[in-house]
Design a protein around this motif. Structure first.
Motif, PDB file in Angstrom:
ATOM      1  N   PHE A  40     -35.431 -12.943  59.362  1.00 41.25           N
ATOM      2  CA  PHE A  40     -34.530 -13.881  58.700  1.00 41.25           C
ATOM      3  C   PHE A  40     -33.643 -13.178  57.692  1.00 41.25           C
ATOM      4  CE2 PHE A  40     -38.552 -15.828  59.713  1.00 41.25           C
ATOM      5  CZ  PHE A  40     -38.152 -16.889  60.499  1.00 41.25           C
ATOM      6  N   ILE A  41     -32.471 -13.779  57.467  1.00 47.08           N
ATOM      7  CA  ILE A  41     -31.599 -13.384  56.376  1.00 47.08           C
ATOM      8  C   ILE A  41     -31.409 -14.639  55.534  1.00 47.08           C
ATOM      9  CG2 ILE A  41     -29.339 -12.548  55.682  1.00 47.08           C
ATOM     10  CD1 ILE A  41     -29.123 -11.188  58.395  1.00 47.08           C
ATOM     11  N   VAL A  42     -32.203 -14.748  54.486  1.00 50.22           N
ATOM     12  CA  VAL A  42     -32.142 -15.920  53.607  1.00 50.22           C
ATOM     13  C   VAL A  42     -32.262 -15.408  52.182  1.00 50.22           C
ATOM     14  CG1 VAL A  42     -33.123 -18.176  53.066  1.00 50.22           C
ATOM     15  CG2 VAL A  42     -33.355 -17.268  55.360  1.00 50.22           C
ATOM     16  N   ASN A  43     -31.161 -15.402  51.452  1.00 48.10           N
ATOM     17  CA  ASN A  43     -31.207 -14.891  50.085  1.00 48.10           C
ATOM     18  C   ASN A  43     -31.399 -16.030  49.076  1.00 48.10           C
ATOM     19  OD1 ASN A  43     -28.722 -16.050  50.143  1.00 48.10           O
ATOM     20  ND2 ASN A  43     -27.569 -14.159  49.934  1.00 48.10           N
ATOM     21  N   LYS A  46     -29.332 -19.335  48.804  1.00 50.79           N
ATOM     22  CA  LYS A  46     -29.524 -20.431  49.764  1.00 50.79           C
ATOM     23  C   LYS A  46     -30.515 -21.477  49.283  1.00 50.79           C
ATOM     24  CE  LYS A  46     -26.780 -18.806  52.850  1.00 50.79           C
ATOM     25  NZ  LYS A  46     -25.513 -19.454  53.111  1.00 50.79           N
ATOM     26  N   ARG A  80     -30.034 -16.700  60.513  1.00 51.79           N
ATOM     27  CA  ARG A  80     -29.359 -16.776  59.222  1.00 51.79           C
ATOM     28  C   ARG A  80     -28.739 -18.157  59.055  1.00 51.79           C
ATOM     29  NH1 ARG A  80     -24.068 -13.630  58.464  1.00 51.79           N
ATOM     30  NH2 ARG A  80     -23.143 -15.216  57.189  1.00 51.79           N
TER      31      ARG A  80
END
Length: 107
Positions: A40-43, A46, A80
């Motif tokens: 995942f790309i979840v910063n 978010k 993402r």
């Protein structure tokens, strides 16, 4: 984790493969790999940690469901989200997105 990607696999998929935008999610994917995997790309922008972890848990469950349905096809994906996670991604919405993603791949 069981289906997590290594750092090298993550970079290879993110920078050298195609992406597919479905609804409010972007899927980076590679088929016919040695083993299935998801990342995942979840910063932090978010959402708070509880929302980010709920999103990842739901995506992992859907990914495992499709691995069982598709007879363990070896696909590696990175997910993402576009929207902020604060109650925007219900189980139903994520399930529809994964349905569309896997149907477009013709697995």
């Amino acid at each position: 984790m069981k289906n997590s990607l290594s750092n090298q696999e993550f970079k290879a998929i993110l920078f050298k493969t195609k992406s597919l935008k479905i609804r409010d999610l972007v899927f980076y994917y590679e088929q016919n790999m040695a083993k299935p995997g998801i990342s995942f790309i979840v910063n932090r922008k978010k959402g708070i940690a509880v929302d980010r972890n709920l999103f990842k848990r739901r995506c992992r469950a859907l990914f495992n469901k499709y691995l069982i349905i598709q007879n363990n096809k070896n696909i590696q994906i990175i997910v993402r989200p576009y929207k902020i996670l604060n109650n925007n991604y219900s189980w139903k919405e994520l399930s529809l997105s994964f349905d569309q993603f896997f149907s477009k791949l013709h697995l």
